[in-house]
Structure formats: C-alpha cells, structure tokens
Design a protein around this motif. Structure first.
Motif, PDB file in Angstrom:
ATOM      1  N   LEU A 249       9.937 -30.426  15.633  1.00  0.00           N
ATOM      2  CA  LEU A 249       8.965 -31.210  14.864  1.00  0.00           C
ATOM      3  C   LEU A 249       9.711 -32.155  13.925  1.00  0.00           C
ATOM      4  CD1 LEU A 249       7.138 -28.977  16.028  1.00  0.00           C
ATOM      5  CD2 LEU A 249       5.954 -28.917  13.846  1.00  0.00           C
ATOM      6  N   VAL A 250       9.077 -33.281  13.614  1.00  0.00           N
ATOM      7  CA  VAL A 250       9.665 -34.254  12.702  1.00  0.00           C
ATOM      8  C   VAL A 250       8.673 -34.524  11.571  1.00  0.00           C
ATOM      9  CG1 VAL A 250      11.049 -35.340  14.510  1.00  0.00           C
ATOM     10  CG2 VAL A 250       8.749 -36.203  14.028  1.00  0.00           C
ATOM     11  N   PRO A 251       9.160 -34.983  10.387  1.00  0.00           N
ATOM     12  CA  PRO A 251       8.252 -35.320   9.277  1.00  0.00           C
ATOM     13  C   PRO A 251       7.322 -36.454   9.658  1.00  0.00           C
ATOM     14  CG  PRO A 251      10.513 -35.099   8.511  1.00  0.00           C
ATOM     15  CD  PRO A 251      10.573 -35.101  10.004  1.00  0.00           C
ATOM     16  N   PHE A 252       6.092 -36.423   9.122  1.00  0.00           N
ATOM     17  CA  PHE A 252       5.079 -37.435   9.414  1.00  0.00           C
ATOM     18  C   PHE A 252       4.763 -38.263   8.186  1.00  0.00           C
ATOM     19  CE2 PHE A 252       2.418 -35.976  13.331  1.00  0.00           C
ATOM     20  CZ  PHE A 252       3.512 -36.251  14.139  1.00  0.00           C
ATOM     21  N   GLY A 253       4.102 -39.392   8.425  1.00  0.00           N
ATOM     22  CA  GLY A 253       3.545 -40.217   7.361  1.00  0.00           C
ATOM     23  C   GLY A 253       4.592 -40.729   6.406  1.00  0.00           C
TER      24      GLY A 253
ATOM     25  N   ALA B 146       9.114 -31.709   4.495  1.00  0.00           N
ATOM     26  CA  ALA B 146       7.903 -32.523   4.392  1.00  0.00           C
ATOM     27  C   ALA B 146       6.674 -31.662   4.660  1.00  0.00           C
ATOM     28  CB  ALA B 146       7.964 -33.670   5.387  1.00  0.00           C
ATOM     29  N   PRO B 147       5.581 -31.870   3.893  1.00  0.00           N
ATOM     30  CA  PRO B 147       4.385 -31.028   4.041  1.00  0.00           C
ATOM     31  C   PRO B 147       3.585 -31.298   5.307  1.00  0.00           C
ATOM     32  CG  PRO B 147       3.989 -32.745   2.437  1.00  0.00           C
ATOM     33  CD  PRO B 147       5.445 -32.822   2.791  1.00  0.00           C
TER      34      PRO B 147
ATOM     35  N   VAL C 167       1.171 -30.502  12.106  1.00  0.00           N
ATOM     36  CA  VAL C 167       1.162 -29.302  11.270  1.00  0.00           C
ATOM     37  C   VAL C 167       1.089 -29.750   9.822  1.00  0.00           C
ATOM     38  CG1 VAL C 167       2.400 -27.222  10.583  1.00  0.00           C
ATOM     39  CG2 VAL C 167       2.545 -28.033  12.955  1.00  0.00           C
ATOM     40  N   ARG C 168       0.044 -29.322   9.108  1.00  0.00           N
ATOM     41  CA  ARG C 168      -0.152 -29.718   7.714  1.00  0.00           C
ATOM     42  C   ARG C 168      -0.072 -28.493   6.827  1.00  0.00           C
ATOM     43  NH1 ARG C 168      -5.385 -33.613   8.938  1.00  0.00           N
ATOM     44  NH2 ARG C 168      -4.202 -35.430   9.658  1.00  0.00           N
ATOM     45  N   ALA C 169       0.769 -28.564   5.810  1.00  0.00           N
ATOM     46  CA  ALA C 169       0.930 -27.448   4.887  1.00  0.00           C
ATOM     47  C   ALA C 169      -0.337 -27.226   4.076  1.00  0.00           C
ATOM     48  CB  ALA C 169       2.116 -27.704   3.955  1.00  0.00           C
ATOM     49  N   GLU C 170      -0.580 -25.976   3.735  1.00  0.00           N
ATOM     50  CA  GLU C 170      -1.741 -25.600   2.926  1.00  0.00           C
ATOM     51  C   GLU C 170      -1.555 -26.046   1.480  1.00  0.00           C
ATOM     52  OE1 GLU C 170      -2.537 -21.282   1.531  1.00  0.00           O
ATOM     53  OE2 GLU C 170      -3.556 -21.481   3.457  1.00  0.00           O
ATOM     54  N   ILE C 171      -2.657 -26.433   0.845  1.00  0.00           N
ATOM     55  CA  ILE C 171      -2.623 -26.804  -0.570  1.00  0.00           C
ATOM     56  C   ILE C 171      -3.246 -25.688  -1.386  1.00  0.00           C
ATOM     57  CG2 ILE C 171      -3.434 -28.441  -2.302  1.00  0.00           C
ATOM     58  CD1 ILE C 171      -3.419 -30.593  -0.177  1.00  0.00           C
TER      59      ILE C 171
ATOM     60  N   VAL D 202       1.522 -27.848  -2.902  1.00  0.00           N
ATOM     61  CA  VAL D 202       1.640 -27.848  -1.446  1.00  0.00           C
ATOM     62  C   VAL D 202       2.651 -26.796  -1.010  1.00  0.00           C
ATOM     63  CG1 VAL D 202       2.213 -29.236   0.579  1.00  0.00           C
ATOM     64  CG2 VAL D 202       1.080 -30.293  -1.384  1.00  0.00           C
ATOM     65  N   GLN D 203       2.254 -25.971  -0.034  1.00  0.00           N
ATOM     66  CA  GLN D 203       3.157 -24.971   0.511  1.00  0.00           C
ATOM     67  C   GLN D 203       4.312 -25.645   1.256  1.00  0.00           C
ATOM     68  OE1 GLN D 203       3.124 -21.559   0.425  1.00  0.00           O
ATOM     69  NE2 GLN D 203       1.420 -21.633  -1.017  1.00  0.00           N
ATOM     70  N   THR D 204       5.440 -24.958   1.318  1.00  0.00           N
ATOM     71  CA  THR D 204       6.573 -25.432   2.111  1.00  0.00           C
ATOM     72  C   THR D 204       6.446 -24.867   3.519  1.00  0.00           C
ATOM     73  OG1 THR D 204       8.019 -25.514   0.171  1.00  0.00           O
ATOM     74  CG2 THR D 204       9.080 -25.447   2.339  1.00  0.00           C
ATOM     75  N   LEU D 205       6.536 -25.716   4.499  1.00  0.00           N
ATOM     76  CA  LEU D 205       6.474 -25.252   5.883  1.00  0.00           C
ATOM     77  C   LEU D 205       7.763 -24.520   6.257  1.00  0.00           C
ATOM     78  CD1 LEU D 205       4.880 -28.391   7.573  1.00  0.00           C
ATOM     79  CD2 LEU D 205       3.761 -26.199   7.103  1.00  0.00           C
ATOM     80  N   PRO D 206       7.697 -23.584   7.184  1.00  0.00           N
ATOM     81  CA  PRO D 206       8.908 -22.868   7.605  1.00  0.00           C
ATOM     82  C   PRO D 206       9.949 -23.819   8.190  1.00  0.00           C
ATOM     83  CG  PRO D 206       6.924 -21.780   8.439  1.00  0.00           C
ATOM     84  CD  PRO D 206       6.492 -23.107   7.893  1.00  0.00           C
ATOM     85  N   SER D 207      11.198 -23.448   8.125  1.00  0.00           N
ATOM     86  CA  SER D 207      12.267 -24.274   8.685  1.00  0.00           C
ATOM     87  C   SER D 207      12.395 -24.019  10.188  1.00  0.00           C
ATOM     88  CB  SER D 207      13.595 -23.965   7.994  1.00  0.00           C
ATOM     89  OG  SER D 207      13.970 -22.615   8.216  1.00  0.00           O
ATOM     90  N   GLY D 208      12.882 -25.030  10.869  1.00  0.00           N
ATOM     91  CA  GLY D 208      13.141 -24.891  12.302  1.00  0.00           C
ATOM     92  C   GLY D 208      11.898 -24.917  13.163  1.00  0.00           C
ATOM     93  N   LEU D 209      10.852 -25.626  12.735  1.00  0.00           N
ATOM     94  CA  LEU D 209       9.618 -25.681  13.517  1.00  0.00           C
ATOM     95  C   LEU D 209       9.853 -26.383  14.855  1.00  0.00           C
ATOM     96  CD1 LEU D 209       7.133 -26.630  10.674  1.00  0.00           C
ATOM     97  CD2 LEU D 209       7.004 -24.545  12.054  1.00  0.00           C
TER      98      LEU D 209
END
Length: 454
Positions: free
Chosen positions: A60-64, A73-74, A162-166, A175-182
C-alpha cells in the motif's frame, strides 16, 4: 468410534515431496506486484500442479495530501490497476499483535470486462482468529496481522483504500496510526476439481494428478472412514450409529449418525502449502461456530474454490500452519474437512484465540451479521457437531469448562464455563459468527441433541 481419541498433544509426520513452482510472469503494468514466496512454511518448494493457485502481494502507498507523510499516513491504498486473475482479497501487515483500526474498502473489475464493482468493505478481523498466544504456531515468526478474506469472484482489476479511524476520547479528534507493512493480497484459487455431489455421483479427478506423499498422509488419517485418496467421507447411517451406541450403553452422549463430508482432496487442497506435521490436543469438549466473513456472493458450486482461496490466504498470507478451521460448511449445507489431521481426531486448530485446545472450529462460508444463515447450513452445523462431539462423550446441549490460553475476554489460565456448542464471540470479543448466525445457535443445540438421541 472412541478409538479415535488422541491421548495427548502429538505430532504425526508426513513424508515430503518437492516439486518446483512455476509462476506466470506478471504483466508489465503490474511491476509493483510481487508473488508470495515460492516456499511453504517449512521451506519446501511449492507444487507446480494447477491446484496450487497463486498469490499477488501489492504494498500500500500513502494517499491524498499525505503522500509525503510516508508509511504513517492515515490513508493508504492501491490505485486502480489491472493485475493477473484473482478471486479473493485481503490485507496483511507486519505485526500480528497490532490492530488495524480503520475502514478497509475494495473494488474490483470482473475478468475480461470493463465492469467495476461498487466499493465493498473488508472486515478488519483483528486478532480473534488465530493460534493461542505462546503456542508454536503463533510464535513461528511467520504470522502477520490480517483482515478477513473477501471473495469477489474472478477479477483482473483492483483498487483499495484503507482509512485510519478517528477517535474522540478527549474531545479532540485523534487519527489512529495504521499498522506498518500493509499489503494487499490477491488470491487465485487455482483450477482444482469440484467435489462430487455429497452422498453420490462422481467428479472429474483428471486435474488432481497422482496422489502425492503429502496428499496420501492427509488422506491416511481418515483411513478407517474412507479409502485412501477418497474425495468424500460417506455418511454413517442411524442404524450403524445405534449399533455403536449399543456397544457402549453407559456413555454420557450417544454417537450420532456421521454426515457425509468432502475431504481435503475433494476440495483440491495443495498439501505442499501446509506444515507437514499434524498437531493434536487431548479431546474435543466444545465446538465453536464461526463465519468466514468472506461475503455471500458465491454459489455452492464455487465453495471448493472459496475454501482453496481461504486456505492459501491463511497459510501464505497470514502465516498459519494450515487453514484455521477444522471444518467448513457452505450455504447448501455441504460439510468440508478443514485443517488436516483426521476428521474424527482432536486436531488443534487456529480459530478461537485462547480456546483452540480441546475444541473444534466450524465455519459457515459467508457473512452473517445481518444476512440470515440458510437453514441447510444450520442443519449442517447440527449434524456435524452432534457426531463429532458425541465421539468424545460431549452432550450437544450441555455446558462444560475450558481453560483460557489468553485473550481479550479471559486471562490465561482462567477456567471458563461455556456451552458445548458456542459462538466464537463467547470465547473472544468479536462480531463472529455474526449476529444472525449467533441467534440460531439455540436451534443448533436442540437439533444436535436430537441427533444424539437426547
């Protein structure tokens, strides 16, 4: 039938047979797509037979506006693209103890068309389906965090977000931090062979090839129930069950008629994917009911392909030793052998974290949060649990105690009183097996008790 009881945690070794893996080359437009390792968990090359399928893994790559924010990135995802054919999707990450707190959505393009689906949610499925903490399977170093798998049917295009939970714990959004290595996992179930109609008929076995050493070992543990290499274990009639009960009149629970079951060879398991050894526990005291959370958009004729996909996802993407469930049941009520080791034996699964010892996991293929489970599937659960629990003297509508191996509901070592037929959520805080299926467990217990003659 009680001769099948396992006396202790044990291991049976199967002979190894190594064949080279030949993967098709990825298309030029999918340079960032990499196949999962060409080795099984034990380091053996995978089979080149058509039943083995394939897995594409895309980071996965960061969006927006967060593209410069790096992996933290969230919002991350996979941009719309064409890929090799696949039928099941899931998302994995590095640390199995890290929760993915957010929303995961995917859309896919049907193979050979320009038709894209709408956005579909993938259940985040955090930690609840897993081997027990501190077990060898959990501590192997290969296990990853993972979402539930989602069956999407034959597809050759994909887009994921994939959008992190607020959170609003202190009144200030965080904003939650997404897990690494998605990574996005795209699973092709392979060709395999569709099993014969349960209770009769025949199947085209030309794609199965010769019985390998691993396949023979997986079949041999059922040798007293079906011939070596059989695609199906036949039903045991009520008359035969009554004869067994007459031989043991003092048993707490009567042996119920055995339902017909499709074997691992019947649904096309590539036995070179899994760990070679079979792991047993002492007995089966509780049956935990699950749903696969993989969606309901499959036909019963596709069930074997769905199971092959889940099997591959559990082993190669999530890092488990084998498929996590001991049995699976499709929407038409057909029962399938799950984790290898013998359908009548006390095989240790990876289905209910903290309670895999002395239990079995039965998963209905589908998602049943709001969708009502088919009556045939409910009856299938009752027939299967009545038979298997009866082998170990467990009364289907009774209660018993299990010792927790550690989880989010019960501390390690705590003795927990459970229904002999329980839902996954009774042992771990989870939505599984879905509200609609969980509400039918009372019916399952009553039916199973009747099959046991109670």
């Amino acid at each position: 039938m009680r001769r099948f009881l396992a006396s202790s945690i044990g291991v049976t070794c199967a002979a190894a047979l190594s064949l080279p893996l030949v993967l098709p080359a990825p298309p030029a437009s999918a340079a960032s797509v990499t196949p999962r390792s060409g080795e099984s968990p034990s380091g053996e090359p995978l089979s080149a037979e058509p039943v083995s399928g394939s897995t594409q893994s895309i980071p996965l790559v960061p969006f927006g506006g967060d593209r410069a924010g790096g992996p933290d990135a969230p919002e991350q995802g996979v941009t719309r693209r064409g890929v090799r054919s696949f039928s099941l999707v899931g998302v994995v990450w590095d640390d199995p103890e890290t929760e993915l707190r957010g929303r995961v959505q995917v859309r896919t393009r049907a193979t050979g068309t320009a038709r894209w689906s709408g956005w579909q949610d993938i259940e985040t499925h955090n930690q609840e389906h897993a081997a027990d903490p501190e077990s060898a399977e959990r501590a192997s170093g290969r296990v990853r965090g993972s979402t539930a798998p989602l069956w999407v049917g034959a597809s050759d295009g994909v887009e994921l977000r994939v959008r992190a939970e607020i959170e609003h714990r202190t009144g200030v959004p965080g904003v939650q931090t997404l897990p690494s290595g998605l990574r996005l996992e795209l699973v092709d179930p392979g060709l395999g062979t569709e099993p014969p109609p349960v209770g009769g008929g025949s199947a085209d076995t030309s794609r199965l090839g010769p019985l390998t050493a691993e396949a023979a070992a997986a079949s041999a543990v059922n040798a007293e129930l079906a011939p070596l290499g059989a695609l199906e274990i036949p039903a045991l009639s009520a008359r035969d069950a009554d004869q067994q009960n007459a031989a043991d009149p003092g048993a707490a629970a009567r042996v119920a008629p055995r339902p017909a079951m499709v074997t691992r060879r019947g649904w096309g398991a590539d036995e070179q994917l899994r760990e070679r050894q079979f792991l047993y526990t002492k007995r089966v005291k509780v049956a935990f009911v699950h749903h696969t959370a993989s969606g309901n958009n499959y036909s019963c004729s596709q069930a074997a392909s769905v199971i092959r996909s889940i099997y591959r996802y559990h082993v190669l993407s999530t890092g488990w030793r084998d498929i996590g469930y001991n049995f699976l049941i499709d929407k038409c009520g057909t029962i399938y052998e799950g984790r290898a080791g013998g359908v009548a034996k006390a095989v240790m699964g990876a289905h209910t974290r903290g309670f895999n010892a002395n239990s079995m996991g039965v998963a209905v293929i589908g998602s049943f949060g709001t969708t009502k489970p088919p009556g045939a599937a409910v009856t299938g659960i009752a027939k299967l649990t009545a038979w298997k629990l009866g082998l170990y003297g467990a009364v289907a509508n009774g209660k018993t105690y299990l010792t927790s191996g550690g989880g989010n509901l019960y501390a390690k070592g705590k003795k927990v009183r459970l229904n002999v037929i329980s839902g996954h959520r009774d042992g771990f805080a989870t939505e599984c097996p879905g509200r609609a299926l969980y509400s039918r467990l009372g019916t399952v217990r009553s039916q199973a008790a009747r099959y046991q003659g109670r």
